[in-house]
Design a protein around this motif. Structure first.
Motif, PDB file in Angstrom:
ATOM      1  N   TYR A 158      -7.215  -4.430   4.437  1.00  0.00           N
ATOM      2  CA  TYR A 158      -5.945  -3.714   4.281  1.00  0.00           C
ATOM      3  C   TYR A 158      -5.139  -3.727   5.581  1.00  0.00           C
ATOM      4  O   TYR A 158      -4.215  -2.935   5.750  1.00  0.00           O
ATOM      5  CB  TYR A 158      -6.212  -2.278   3.815  1.00  0.00           C
ATOM      6  CG  TYR A 158      -7.111  -2.235   2.595  1.00  0.00           C
ATOM      7  CD1 TYR A 158      -6.749  -2.887   1.417  1.00  0.00           C
ATOM      8  CD2 TYR A 158      -8.343  -1.580   2.638  1.00  0.00           C
ATOM      9  CE1 TYR A 158      -7.585  -2.879   0.311  1.00  0.00           C
ATOM     10  CE2 TYR A 158      -9.182  -1.570   1.530  1.00  0.00           C
ATOM     11  CZ  TYR A 158      -8.797  -2.215   0.372  1.00  0.00           C
ATOM     12  OH  TYR A 158      -9.632  -2.219  -0.714  1.00  0.00           O
ATOM     13  N   VAL A 174      -4.617 -16.587  -3.156  1.00  0.00           N
ATOM     14  CA  VAL A 174      -5.765 -15.742  -3.479  1.00  0.00           C
ATOM     15  C   VAL A 174      -6.986 -16.637  -3.673  1.00  0.00           C
ATOM     16  O   VAL A 174      -6.890 -17.715  -4.263  1.00  0.00           O
ATOM     17  CB  VAL A 174      -5.509 -14.880  -4.730  1.00  0.00           C
ATOM     18  CG1 VAL A 174      -5.182 -15.725  -5.958  1.00  0.00           C
ATOM     19  CG2 VAL A 174      -6.702 -13.969  -5.010  1.00  0.00           C
ATOM     20  N   VAL A 201     -13.410 -11.462  -1.528  1.00  0.00           N
ATOM     21  CA  VAL A 201     -12.047 -11.931  -1.802  1.00  0.00           C
ATOM     22  C   VAL A 201     -11.379 -12.294  -0.486  1.00  0.00           C
ATOM     23  O   VAL A 201     -11.566 -11.611   0.526  1.00  0.00           O
ATOM     24  CB  VAL A 201     -11.221 -10.841  -2.521  1.00  0.00           C
ATOM     25  CG1 VAL A 201      -9.802 -11.339  -2.819  1.00  0.00           C
ATOM     26  CG2 VAL A 201     -11.911 -10.392  -3.797  1.00  0.00           C
ATOM     27  N   CYS A 251      -2.786 -12.841  -7.745  1.00  0.00           N
ATOM     28  CA  CYS A 251      -2.101 -12.454  -6.518  1.00  0.00           C
ATOM     29  C   CYS A 251      -0.776 -11.799  -6.898  1.00  0.00           C
ATOM     30  O   CYS A 251      -0.055 -12.297  -7.780  1.00  0.00           O
ATOM     31  CB  CYS A 251      -1.858 -13.670  -5.632  1.00  0.00           C
ATOM     32  SG  CYS A 251      -0.928 -13.329  -4.111  1.00  0.00           S
ATOM     33  N   GLU A 314      -1.061  -8.666  -2.437  1.00  0.00           N
ATOM     34  CA  GLU A 314      -2.341  -8.143  -2.919  1.00  0.00           C
ATOM     35  C   GLU A 314      -3.087  -9.256  -3.652  1.00  0.00           C
ATOM     36  O   GLU A 314      -2.575  -9.827  -4.616  1.00  0.00           O
ATOM     37  CB  GLU A 314      -2.142  -6.959  -3.859  1.00  0.00           C
ATOM     38  CG  GLU A 314      -3.455  -6.322  -4.319  1.00  0.00           C
ATOM     39  CD  GLU A 314      -3.255  -5.047  -5.109  1.00  0.00           C
ATOM     40  OE1 GLU A 314      -4.266  -4.429  -5.485  1.00  0.00           O
ATOM     41  OE2 GLU A 314      -2.091  -4.665  -5.349  1.00  0.00           O
ATOM     42  N   CYS A 315      -4.284  -9.580  -3.164  1.00  0.00           N
ATOM     43  CA  CYS A 315      -5.126 -10.611  -3.762  1.00  0.00           C
ATOM     44  C   CYS A 315      -6.330  -9.937  -4.407  1.00  0.00           C
ATOM     45  O   CYS A 315      -7.033  -9.168  -3.746  1.00  0.00           O
ATOM     46  CB  CYS A 315      -5.586 -11.611  -2.709  1.00  0.00           C
ATOM     47  SG  CYS A 315      -4.241 -12.537  -1.928  1.00  0.00           S
ATOM     48  N   GLU A 316      -6.578 -10.244  -5.674  1.00  0.00           N
ATOM     49  CA  GLU A 316      -7.607  -9.525  -6.428  1.00  0.00           C
ATOM     50  C   GLU A 316      -8.483 -10.485  -7.223  1.00  0.00           C
ATOM     51  O   GLU A 316      -7.993 -11.455  -7.817  1.00  0.00           O
ATOM     52  CB  GLU A 316      -6.951  -8.538  -7.399  1.00  0.00           C
ATOM     53  CG  GLU A 316      -7.929  -7.766  -8.254  1.00  0.00           C
ATOM     54  CD  GLU A 316      -7.242  -6.880  -9.281  1.00  0.00           C
ATOM     55  OE1 GLU A 316      -7.939  -6.097  -9.936  1.00  0.00           O
ATOM     56  OE2 GLU A 316      -5.992  -6.974  -9.426  1.00  0.00           O
ATOM     57  N   GLY A 321     -12.793  -6.700  -6.295  1.00  0.00           N
ATOM     58  CA  GLY A 321     -11.785  -5.825  -5.698  1.00  0.00           C
ATOM     59  C   GLY A 321     -10.624  -6.610  -5.166  1.00  0.00           C
ATOM     60  O   GLY A 321     -10.391  -7.761  -5.554  1.00  0.00           O
ATOM     61  N   SER A 322      -9.878  -5.996  -4.260  1.00  0.00           N
ATOM     62  CA  SER A 322      -8.651  -6.637  -3.770  1.00  0.00           C
ATOM     63  C   SER A 322      -8.488  -6.397  -2.278  1.00  0.00           C
ATOM     64  O   SER A 322      -9.019  -5.442  -1.705  1.00  0.00           O
ATOM     65  CB  SER A 322      -7.433  -6.104  -4.532  1.00  0.00           C
ATOM     66  OG  SER A 322      -7.282  -4.705  -4.325  1.00  0.00           O
ATOM     67  N   ARG A 324      -5.185  -6.091   0.423  1.00  0.00           N
ATOM     68  CA  ARG A 324      -3.741  -5.779   0.363  1.00  0.00           C
ATOM     69  C   ARG A 324      -3.202  -5.791   1.768  1.00  0.00           C
ATOM     70  O   ARG A 324      -3.643  -5.000   2.623  1.00  0.00           O
ATOM     71  CB  ARG A 324      -3.516  -4.421  -0.302  1.00  0.00           C
ATOM     72  CG  ARG A 324      -2.063  -4.078  -0.580  1.00  0.00           C
ATOM     73  CD  ARG A 324      -1.977  -2.740  -1.327  1.00  0.00           C
ATOM     74  NE  ARG A 324      -0.618  -2.425  -1.731  1.00  0.00           N
ATOM     75  CZ  ARG A 324       0.268  -1.797  -0.964  1.00  0.00           C
ATOM     76  NH1 ARG A 324      -0.079  -1.423   0.274  1.00  0.00           N
ATOM     77  NH2 ARG A 324       1.475  -1.541  -1.403  1.00  0.00           N
TER      78      ARG A 324
END
Length: 328
Positions: A158, A174, A201, A251, A314-316, A321-322, A324
């Motif tokens: 983050y 992503v 990720v 993404c 934001e890549c998930e 999870g992701s 950001r």
């Protein structure tokens, strides 16, 4: 990820034949003995760097090293310790009340960091999604296309991504990442999953001008500026995932979906990648392999869509999870 400029364009018909053959291939059954865990690196309120296990149902983190002081306190050392460390972390996690307890941290008591910051290798795979190849009217690669980033590009899940003054073509990607858990060379495909600690990720930030048009066409500089590899939020062991090769991957740019696919579109899946890479180099605990990106990247849009300061990416990947990151 992108193709090399020298890759020639083939007909749509030939691509479709290759796509059909790829999707019809059945990956070998994954074999792993690691317990189901979401491994994280974090700092507490005092700023102390720690290793823990994340509980997805409560969003709390168990400080497993405080429960059992024999557990290594950093991720690379933990992975090097192998199966015994995994089992110890699982015992510490299972013995804790994940809602309350002396070694349980609530979200306001911890800050997630990149799960691993000092891998020996950060390897990347280009052109590894069938739909990404289709997007470019390019052939599905017969062998994995390998390049790399430096570990100094890794940043927190983050944390900010710093836009260098040197680029005007900043792009997003992503990616699902493999994290190696055991040393190996010339690994067989049928044994490959026993070398995988888990998945995480990545946001493979890319300066397309430096990747594709400068520095003699070498990709490295365009891929490895500082902060160009946000990782996280956790390393999820294979047994904690339903199927790493059938997960939604997407993404978002400022809340709008710009990439949306599934890891079932991977051309070369985990087993094939581990076997191929280990033909050339020894894989070691903590090594990170970014497995490629699906279609929708900014450089192939008309007009191109470049990241600018203030953008939020934001890549998930489902079940993991992701990450950001704000562009600064």
């Amino acid at each position: 990820m992108l193709c090399a400029k020298q890759l020639s364009v083939v007909t749509i018909r030939a691509i479709r034949v290759q796509i059909k053959a790829t999707l019809m291939s059945v990956p070998k059954k994954a074999k792993t003995s690691y317990p189901p865990l979401r491994l994280v690196s974090f700092t507490n309120k005092e700023g102390t760097y720690k290793l823990g296990v994340h509980c997805s149902s409560t969003n709390n983190v168990v400080d497993v090293c405080a429960v059992d002081d024999t557990i290594p306190g950093d991720m690379k050392s933990f992975l090097e310790a192998g199966q015994s460390a995994m089992e110890a972390a699982n015992r510490a996690f299972q013995s804790s009340n994940t809602s309350t307890g002396p070694h349980v941290l609530t979200p306001d008591q911890y800050t997630l960091k990149a799960p691993i910051t000092n891998p020996e290798k950060v390897l990347c795979i280009g052109m590894n999604y069938v739909d990404h190849c289709t997007e470019q009217n390019l052939p599905v690669p017969v062998e994995p296309i390998i390049f790399n980033k430096f570990s100094s590009a890794i940043t927190d899940p983050y944390g900010p991504v710093v836009k260098p003054d040197e680029t005007d073509q900043l792009d997003y990607e992503v990616e699902l990442c493999i994290v190696i858990g055991k040393e190996g060379k010339k690994v067989k495909e049928e044994d490959a999953m026993t070398y995988v600690a888990g998945y995480t990720v990545a946001h493979d930030v890319s300066a397309r001008d430096w990747q594709l048009h400068k520095n003699g066409g070498q990709w490295l500089l365009g891929k490895t500026f500082d902060t160009f590899c946000p990782l996280g939020p956790a390393i999820v062991t294979p047994s904690a995932l339903s199927d790493p090769h059938n997960l939604a991957i997407r993404c978002k740019l400022n809340g709008e979906v710009v990439q949306d696919s599934n890891t079932n579109q991977l051309v070369h899946k985990t087993e094939a990648l581990v076997a191929f890479i280990s033909r050339f180099v020894t894989i070691r605990p903590g090594d990170v392999i970014l497995t490629g990106t699906p279609p929708g990247v900014g450089c192939f849009r008309k007009p191109p869509l470049w990241l600018k300061k203030g953008d939020v990416v934001e890549c998930e990947v489902a079940e993991i999870g992701s990450v950001r990151n704000e562009i600064q």
